[in-house]
Design a protein around this motif. Sequence first.
Motif, short mmCIF file in Angstrom:
data_model
loop_
_atom_site.label_atom_id
_atom_site.label_comp_id
_atom_site.label_asym_id
_atom_site.label_seq_id
_atom_site.Cartn_x
_atom_site.Cartn_y
_atom_site.Cartn_z
N LEU A 1 1.12 -1.48 0.42
CA LEU A 1 -0.14 0.29 0.29
C LEU A 1 0.99 1.28 -0.13
O LEU A 1 0.89 1.79 -0.61
CB LEU A 1 -0.82 0.06 1.49
N ALA A 2 1.67 1.11 0.84
CA ALA A 2 2.67 2.33 0.39
C ALA A 2 3.05 2.68 -1.11
O ALA A 2 3.38 3.95 -1.28
CB ALA A 2 3.32 2.14 1.62
N LEU A 3 3.62 1.10 -1.05
CA LEU A 3 5.16 1.15 -2.79
C LEU A 3 3.44 1.96 -3.55
O LEU A 3 3.66 2.89 -4.21
CB LEU A 3 5.03 0.42 -2.92
N CYS A 4 2.10 1.64 -3.81
CA CYS A 4 0.85 2.52 -3.91
C CYS A 4 0.37 3.89 -3.83
O CYS A 4 0.39 4.22 -5.04
CB CYS A 4 0.08 1.38 -3.90
N ALA A 5 1.38 4.11 -3.00
CA ALA A 5 0.75 5.28 -2.93
C ALA A 5 1.37 6.19 -3.68
O ALA A 5 1.31 7.57 -4.15
CB ALA A 5 1.02 5.96 -1.25
N TYR A 6 3.10 6.19 -3.03
CA TYR A 6 4.33 6.29 -3.10
C TYR A 6 3.77 6.75 -5.79
O TYR A 6 4.47 7.74 -6.08
CB TYR A 6 5.61 5.78 -3.44
N ALA A 7 3.33 5.31 -6.14
CA ALA A 7 3.17 4.89 -7.01
C ALA A 7 2.15 7.13 -7.51
O ALA A 7 2.19 7.19 -8.62
CB ALA A 7 3.11 4.00 -7.53
N VAL A 8 1.51 6.60 -6.92
CA VAL A 8 0.17 7.55 -7.06
C VAL A 8 0.26 9.04 -7.08
O VAL A 8 0.03 9.57 -7.77
CB VAL A 8 -1.38 7.34 -6.22
N ALA A 9 0.61 9.19 -5.67
CA ALA A 9 1.80 10.75 -6.12
C ALA A 9 2.39 11.07 -7.03
O ALA A 9 2.84 12.09 -7.06
CB ALA A 9 1.89 10.71 -4.09
N GLY A 10 3.43 10.20 -7.01
CA GLY A 10 4.87 10.54 -8.01
C GLY A 10 5.16 9.78 -8.86
O GLY A 10 6.56 9.87 -9.44
N TYR A 11 3.89 9.29 -9.40
CA TYR A 11 4.34 8.94 -10.42
C TYR A 11 5.13 9.67 -11.89
O TYR A 11 5.79 9.58 -12.41
CB TYR A 11 3.20 8.00 -11.37
N ASP A 12 4.51 11.07 -12.43
CA ASP A 12 4.23 11.49 -12.95
C ASP A 12 6.17 12.22 -12.55
O ASP A 12 7.00 12.81 -13.62
CB ASP A 12 3.75 12.97 -13.09
N VAL A 13 6.71 12.85 -11.64
CA VAL A 13 8.33 12.55 -10.91
C VAL A 13 8.96 11.92 -10.98
O VAL A 13 9.90 12.33 -11.82
CB VAL A 13 8.23 12.90 -9.10
N VAL A 14 8.99 10.94 -11.42
CA VAL A 14 9.54 9.65 -11.92
C VAL A 14 10.01 10.09 -13.54
O VAL A 14 11.08 9.64 -13.67
CB VAL A 14 8.85 8.35 -11.10
N ILE A 15 8.62 9.34 -13.85
CA ILE A 15 8.68 9.94 -14.84
C ILE A 15 9.31 11.72 -15.90
O ILE A 15 10.79 10.93 -16.58
CB ILE A 15 7.47 9.92 -15.82
N SER A 16 9.13 12.05 -15.23
CA SER A 16 10.38 13.11 -15.26
C SER A 16 11.75 13.00 -15.16
O SER A 16 12.30 14.26 -15.73
CB SER A 16 9.95 14.75 -14.33
N ALA A 17 12.01 12.57 -13.94
CA ALA A 17 13.21 12.52 -13.61
C ALA A 17 13.83 11.62 -14.74
O ALA A 17 15.37 12.18 -15.25
CB ALA A 17 13.53 11.33 -11.98
N LEU A 18 13.89 9.99 -15.16
CA LEU A 18 14.21 9.77 -16.29
C LEU A 18 13.89 10.48 -16.92
O LEU A 18 15.48 10.44 -17.59
CB LEU A 18 13.30 8.19 -16.28
N ARG A 19 13.36 10.66 -17.48
CA ARG A 19 13.79 11.55 -19.15
C ARG A 19 14.17 13.04 -18.54
O ARG A 19 16.14 13.26 -19.70
CB ARG A 19 12.15 13.03 -19.50
N ASN A 20 14.80 13.69 -17.78
CA ASN A 20 16.23 14.91 -17.48
C ASN A 20 16.64 14.25 -17.05
O ASN A 20 17.86 14.50 -17.84
CB ASN A 20 15.13 15.38 -15.92
N LEU A 21 17.03 12.48 -17.02
CA LEU A 21 18.25 12.02 -16.99
C LEU A 21 18.77 11.91 -18.37
O LEU A 21 20.12 11.32 -18.31
CB LEU A 21 18.24 10.52 -16.04
N LEU A 22 18.32 11.41 -19.11
CA LEU A 22 18.42 11.14 -20.54
C LEU A 22 18.58 12.39 -21.38
O LEU A 22 19.75 12.34 -21.70
CB LEU A 22 17.22 10.81 -21.04
N HIS A 23 18.37 13.39 -20.76
CA HIS A 23 18.69 14.72 -21.50
C HIS A 23 19.70 15.23 -20.72
O HIS A 23 20.70 16.30 -21.05
CB HIS A 23 17.62 15.76 -21.13
N GLY A 24 20.57 14.72 -19.35
CA GLY A 24 21.57 15.36 -18.98
C GLY A 24 21.64 16.03 -17.94
O GLY A 24 22.32 17.07 -17.32
N GLU A 25 20.51 16.01 -17.47
CA GLU A 25 20.16 17.67 -16.51
C GLU A 25 19.79 16.32 -15.14
O GLU A 25 19.42 16.00 -14.25
CB GLU A 25 18.05 17.89 -16.85
N ALA A 26 21.38 16.40 -14.73
CA ALA A 26 21.61 15.81 -13.49
C ALA A 26 21.51 16.23 -12.23
O ALA A 26 21.26 15.45 -10.57
CB ALA A 26 23.12 15.43 -13.07
#
Length: 716
Positions: A139-164
């Motif tokens: 449930l804690a992981l589900c809460a994390y995913a619901v609240a922060g899925y967009d953060v995860v997507i944006s973070a990975l995208r920015n990592l690919l773009h070199g925005e460390a």
Amino acid sequence: MTKTIYWLKGLDCPNCAQKIALKINDLDMVESADVDFIRKKLVVRHEEPDTGAIDYSVRAIVNKLEPDVQVLDYSQKDEHEHHHEHEHCHCDGHVHSHGHEHGHGEGESHTFDIARFIFAGILFALSKILPFELPCKILALCAYAVAGYDVVISALRNLLHGEAFDETLLMFIATIGAVALGYYDEAAAVMLFFQVGELFQDIAVERSRKSISKLMELKPEFARIIKDGKETKISPEDVSIGDIIIVKAGERLPLDGVVVSGRSQLDTSAITGEFLPVSICEGSTVSSGCTNLEGVINVRVSCEFKDSAVARIMDMVENASEKKADTEKFITRFARVYTPAVVACAFLLAVVPCFFLGFSQFTKWLYRGLLFLVISCPCALVISIPMGFFAGIGGASKKGVLVKGAKSMEALAKCSAVAMDKTGTLTKGSFCIESIVPSGISKEQLLEYAAFAESGSNHPIALSIIKEYAKEIVSDTVEDIKEISGHGISCIYRGKAILCGKAELLEEKGINVPQCESENTMVHVAYDGKYCGYITLGDEIKQTSKEAAAQLSKLGVETVMLTGDREKTAAAVAAELGIKKYYACLLPENKVEKIEELMRSQDGRPVAFAGDGINDAPVIARADIGIAMGGLGSDIAIEAADIVLMNDDVLSIPRAIGISRKTMRIVKENIVFALGVKFAVMLLGALGFAGMWMAVFADVGVALIAILNSMRCSKY
């Protein structure tokens, strides 16, 4: 130098603004690029006249860094903001829903975010209530995913773009690290708190933007004219000089002009900051942006819309952010170094202690290092500092004081001395004839010579003499009019030379001027080489001048009067106003010398000069802070000035200094508060006394408080 302006629709992160500006500044073809986060405006200066290559590069950079931000021509901003729209823009990992922007409440525009955060909160609460360990972790992981899925997507995208050093990537690493260490509930709680904080921050920024944008609502939507015998509404930009416009009760004047018929009361508060209505009648000069309170008036337009008072105000407020203060520039440079430095410290904190205390404690020190990552984002400073300056400039404009940028606001706050012109600044600039003293001719003849000589000048003294003459002046009888700046005027009248002005002008031509004593301004007249007498004129002191000088003294600002008048006249005015230091008998170039002398005496502190006439423009331009009397002042003086007083009231000078000092005080409060909290939490985290919750507060919570504090700058 070519200037291209874009509107970055959907830009809702100050770090994104910084990154975009830095990348565009790195382009060879670009001289400079600045992003105004408050106005979502990108200004690119470049030498290449063809904007095609610039446009392509700008769009490519923005699309790479922030693919959900649209790059539009800035002229499209008003058109887009007046339409109902629904969009989602990912910014630093947070999905900001801005449908209904500028038209509906923020609550509606963030409905999706609020709903998913509530759902995530319920999942998190269940994870804390249920007695079984595995379901709680899920449930804690589900809460994390619901609240922060967009953060995860944006973070990975920015990592690919070199925005460390992107905030979303830092938050992602910190929370995933917490999960790896077994802190499932803490990772979920921190992500939820971070996202809710970002939501509140986003709402606060939007409300601030809307509050500031009200300053731009002066622009009239239409102008009424009579066309083909019918009343027609047209755009103010399509009205020509000389056209007659009709303004009904309750309507805002669309253009500057002169009343040709009708009587009314005008609410000028939007322009001058004064709330008492002003009576107008036929012949009265009126400014765009004022509201007609009674009846119908017809106004002959005196200038095009682009040169009107409203257009001038809008232009100054709109472009104020381009002149950045030293504090803003420092924060920009600081932010570029601060985040990488904190990340380096986080790495060292996680690794170095293990070499001394043993790698068995790696988990503990890794957690402390993750705290540093959460704290590292400088959003609180990057948002609140420019917002504070913008709110201060907006607050000043509501008081009838137009400040041309944060740089001028910062300089004004440090101002130690204000030099002022006398005529038209400390006095009303509308002279009245006190006496006419002829020598060898009649009073009527003396006044005639003076009036015909002054017919080629628009100086207040000249206008007063012409008004007193009250007869038609036949221009064919006057030739070769020459205005001698600071001295007077010469011309040929009926084949004979006339000299009209100071005694020095006549004496230079070999004409003997008798000794005359008067506290008022004296105009001597000679005709055909013979002295004909003099005219004395009085200039009424403005009611607020004495109070303005007293208030400046209370603020610790020295007041100095500069005037071209005689010593005796200057001494009398200075004594009445309580001004201790004054300089008389000054030509325009002498005023520049005195300003430079005053600037040298102030130990590097800024010196301001306030004036209204064309001859004041060089001094206004030379002073550290040039102040022009905007309502009656000349266009040249206004163009040269850093600050314009729309109400021509010198009392606005101490008011403007008060606003600027309050703005700088709040800006400094934000800097000290933001850095103080961040460094305190870093220290506590390093010592093991702070957790993820406190770290997120040091990031998002501090930014929110700093934004709200910045909006105090608009109140005075």
